[in-house]
Write an enzyme that holds these catalytic residues in place. Structure first.
Site, PDB file in Angstrom:
ATOM      1  N   SER A 137       1.537  21.166   8.361  1.00  0.00           N
ATOM      2  CA  SER A 137       1.649  19.798   8.904  1.00  0.00           C
ATOM      3  C   SER A 137       2.987  19.672   9.618  1.00  0.00           C
ATOM      4  CB  SER A 137       1.595  18.782   7.761  1.00  0.00           C
ATOM      5  OG  SER A 137       2.126  17.536   8.161  1.00  0.00           O
ATOM      6  N   TYR A 150       4.781  15.594  -0.327  1.00  0.00           N
ATOM      7  CA  TYR A 150       3.810  16.130   0.636  1.00  0.00           C
ATOM      8  C   TYR A 150       4.481  16.987   1.712  1.00  0.00           C
ATOM      9  CZ  TYR A 150       0.196  16.427   4.223  1.00  0.00           C
ATOM     10  OH  TYR A 150      -0.695  16.894   5.169  1.00  0.00           O
TER      11      TYR A 150
HETATM   12  N1  LIG Z   1      -5.355  14.393   8.680  1.00  0.00           N
HETATM   13  C1  LIG Z   1      -4.075  14.550   8.961  1.00  0.00           C
HETATM   14  O1  LIG Z   1      -3.413  13.659   9.511  1.00  0.00           O
HETATM   15  C2  LIG Z   1      -3.399  15.855   8.620  1.00  0.00           C
HETATM   16  C3  LIG Z   1      -2.168  16.130   9.230  1.00  0.00           C
HETATM   17  C4  LIG Z   1      -1.519  17.313   8.916  1.00  0.00           C
HETATM   18  C5  LIG Z   1      -2.088  18.204   8.030  1.00  0.00           C
HETATM   19  N2  LIG Z   1      -3.284  17.912   7.445  1.00  0.00           N
HETATM   20  C6  LIG Z   1      -3.829  18.881   6.477  1.00  0.00           C
HETATM   21  O2  LIG Z   1      -5.134  19.244   6.848  1.00  0.00           O
HETATM   22  C7  LIG Z   1      -5.851  19.696   5.700  1.00  0.00           C
HETATM   23  C8  LIG Z   1      -7.246  19.066   5.702  1.00  0.00           C
HETATM   24  O3  LIG Z   1      -7.097  17.682   5.546  1.00  0.00           O
HETATM   25  P1  LIG Z   1      -8.032  16.602   6.260  1.00  0.00           P
HETATM   26  O4  LIG Z   1      -7.140  15.754   7.058  1.00  0.00           O
HETATM   27  O5  LIG Z   1      -9.189  17.248   6.880  1.00  0.00           O
HETATM   28  O6  LIG Z   1      -8.440  15.732   4.984  1.00  0.00           O
HETATM   29  P2  LIG Z   1      -9.833  15.413   4.298  1.00  0.00           P
HETATM   30  O7  LIG Z   1     -10.820  14.961   5.289  1.00  0.00           O
HETATM   31  O8  LIG Z   1      -9.509  14.524   3.131  1.00  0.00           O
HETATM   32  O9  LIG Z   1     -10.291  16.840   3.775  1.00  0.00           O
HETATM   33  C9  LIG Z   1      -9.666  17.445   2.686  1.00  0.00           C
HETATM   34  C10 LIG Z   1     -10.582  18.514   2.134  1.00  0.00           C
HETATM   35  O10 LIG Z   1      -9.966  19.091   0.964  1.00  0.00           O
HETATM   36  C11 LIG Z   1     -10.937  19.128  -0.075  1.00  0.00           C
HETATM   37  N3  LIG Z   1     -10.308  18.975  -1.382  1.00  0.00           N
HETATM   38  C12 LIG Z   1      -9.547  17.949  -1.830  1.00  0.00           C
HETATM   39  N4  LIG Z   1      -9.213  18.153  -3.107  1.00  0.00           N
HETATM   40  C13 LIG Z   1      -9.786  19.328  -3.482  1.00  0.00           C
HETATM   41  C14 LIG Z   1      -9.819  20.076  -4.682  1.00  0.00           C
HETATM   42  N5  LIG Z   1      -9.194  19.653  -5.806  1.00  0.00           N
HETATM   43  N6  LIG Z   1     -10.487  21.241  -4.704  1.00  0.00           N
HETATM   44  C15 LIG Z   1     -11.137  21.679  -3.602  1.00  0.00           C
HETATM   45  N7  LIG Z   1     -11.139  21.032  -2.420  1.00  0.00           N
HETATM   46  C16 LIG Z   1     -10.471  19.858  -2.387  1.00  0.00           C
HETATM   47  C17 LIG Z   1     -11.876  17.969   0.203  1.00  0.00           C
HETATM   48  O11 LIG Z   1     -13.185  18.229  -0.284  1.00  0.00           O
HETATM   49  P3  LIG Z   1     -13.785  17.631  -1.650  1.00  0.00           P
HETATM   50  O12 LIG Z   1     -13.330  16.229  -1.769  1.00  0.00           O
HETATM   51  O13 LIG Z   1     -15.264  17.823  -1.511  1.00  0.00           O
HETATM   52  O14 LIG Z   1     -13.231  18.516  -2.698  1.00  0.00           O
HETATM   53  C18 LIG Z   1     -11.925  17.957   1.726  1.00  0.00           C
HETATM   54  O15 LIG Z   1     -12.938  18.815   2.185  1.00  0.00           O
HETATM   55  C19 LIG Z   1      -4.985  19.336   4.495  1.00  0.00           C
HETATM   56  O16 LIG Z   1      -4.323  20.489   4.026  1.00  0.00           O
HETATM   57  C20 LIG Z   1      -3.978  18.350   5.061  1.00  0.00           C
HETATM   58  O17 LIG Z   1      -2.767  18.347   4.354  1.00  0.00           O
HETATM   59  C21 LIG Z   1      -3.956  16.760   7.722  1.00  0.00           C
END
Ligand SMILES: NC(=O)c1ccc[n+]([C@@H]2O[C@H](COP(=O)([O-])OP(=O)(O)OC[C@H]3O[C@@H](n4cnc5c(N)ncnc54)[C@H](OP(=O)(O)O)[C@@H]3O)[C@@H](O)[C@H]2O)c1
Length: 263
Positions: A137, A150
């Site tokens: 991130s 975070y």
């Molecule tokens: N969105 C942003 O602004 C942003 C910015 C920078 C970086 N990121 C990074 O991008 C990555 C993906 O995030 P996203 O934005 O796509 O969020 P998201 O839509 O909430 O997706 C997160 C994923 O992680 C899974 N997850 C959460 N807890 C888990 C657990 N205990 N065990 C296994 N899987 C788990 C969730 O699936 P289940 O709930 O089915 O387990 C979901 O598929 C993350 O690492 C986040 O830090 C996001």
């Protein structure tokens, strides 16, 4: 020839689900993981028209699920790509955050990501090829603007990925580090946060974020920041960091501290 297979953590929605779609288009078979099996199955049904898809329900906060996924990475010789994406966020500030929640964040974003990346690193190095994509991130680069835990997990992942890339390159394994800015996914709501706090021009749609990350991958970038217009800005930061190198560890304290000189 066997088709290459990618495993994507956190594939139930958001960034992971778009990677799944794009990697299917690129001809990979897929293993999709997350906790919510019904959402994984829906995605698998949709992508099943394009490629072979397997789903594995795994809670990466559970040692047994994490160990099983790491074992699969080690034993499945057709796996050539890990998208190390599962993660959670938190708005918890240092003085008020729920400490158990902060530890959960570290276990998922750091411990689970590390275990899977190292399992993939060893397996891919033994096979002489493979790719690990770590989703970090941009908060790693501006931690003081966010609550502490975070961005610290993401700074860890960036440093880990840079070191891993250097070690694994001679073994034919590539590590790509993706640093998204604010991206429209469920992560915000899940953490009790709102994207409305950001001006619209700071928030990227998730499809565009992943397409840019894959374009950065295709261009051979080690680190991709999807919204950064000039990649040289990142290179200048890296050059400045490298320039510190010769003075970061020496046998004498710097003269600016005015300590007595050695006899
Ligand atoms: N969105 C942003 O602004 C942003 C910015 C920078 C970086 N990121 C990074 O991008 C990555 C993906 O995030 P996203 O934005 O796509 O969020 P998201 O839509 O909430 O997706 C997160 C994923 O992680 C899974 N997850 C959460 N807890 C888990 C657990 N205990 N065990 C296994 N899987 C788990 C969730 O699936 P289940 O709930 O089915 O387990 C979901 O598929 C993350 O690492 C986040 O830090 C996001």
């Amino acid at each position: 020839m066997t088709r290459s297979k990618a495993i994507i953590t956190g594939a139930t929605g958001g960034i992971g689900a778009v990677y799944a779609d794009r990697l299917a288009d690129r001809g990979h078979d897929l293993i999709l993981t997350g906790r919510d099996l019904s959402r994984l199955s829906e995605l698998a049904d949709r992508l099943g028209r394009k490629t072979h898809v397997e789903t594995i329900a795994a809670d990466l906060d559970r040692a047994d699920d994490l160990g099983a996924l790491a074992s699969r990475l080690e034993s499945d010789a057709s796996l050539t790509l890990l998208v190390n994406n599962a993660g959670i966020a938190s708005g918890g500030r240092a003085l008020s955050a729920d400490l158990d929640e902060q530890e959960r964040l570290i276990r998922l974003n750091v411990i689970a990501a590390t275990r899977l990346a190292l399992a993939a690193a060893r397996a891919f190095a033994a096979r002489g090829r493979g790719t690990i994509i770590n989703i970090a991130s941009v908060t790693a680069l501006m931690p003081e603007r966010f609550p502490p835990v975070y961005p610290a997990t993401k700074a860890y992942l960036l440093a880990f990925g840079q070191s891993l890339a250097a070690e694994l390159a001679p073994a034919g394994v590539r590590v790509h580090n993706v640093l998204p800015g604010a991206t429209r996914t469920e992560i915000w709501e899940r953490a009790g946060l709102s994207l409305d706090a950001f001006p619209a021009e700071m928030v990227m749609e998730v499809e565009e974020m992943v397409d840019a990350a894959l374009a950065g991958f295709d261009q051979g970038e080690l680190v991709t920041i999807p919204s950064l217009p000039d990649a040289d800005d990142w290179q200048r930061l890296e050059t400045a960091r490298a320039a510190l190198g010769p003075n970061l560890s020496r046998n004498r304290a710097a003269a600016r501290f005015g300590l007595p000189t050695a006899a």
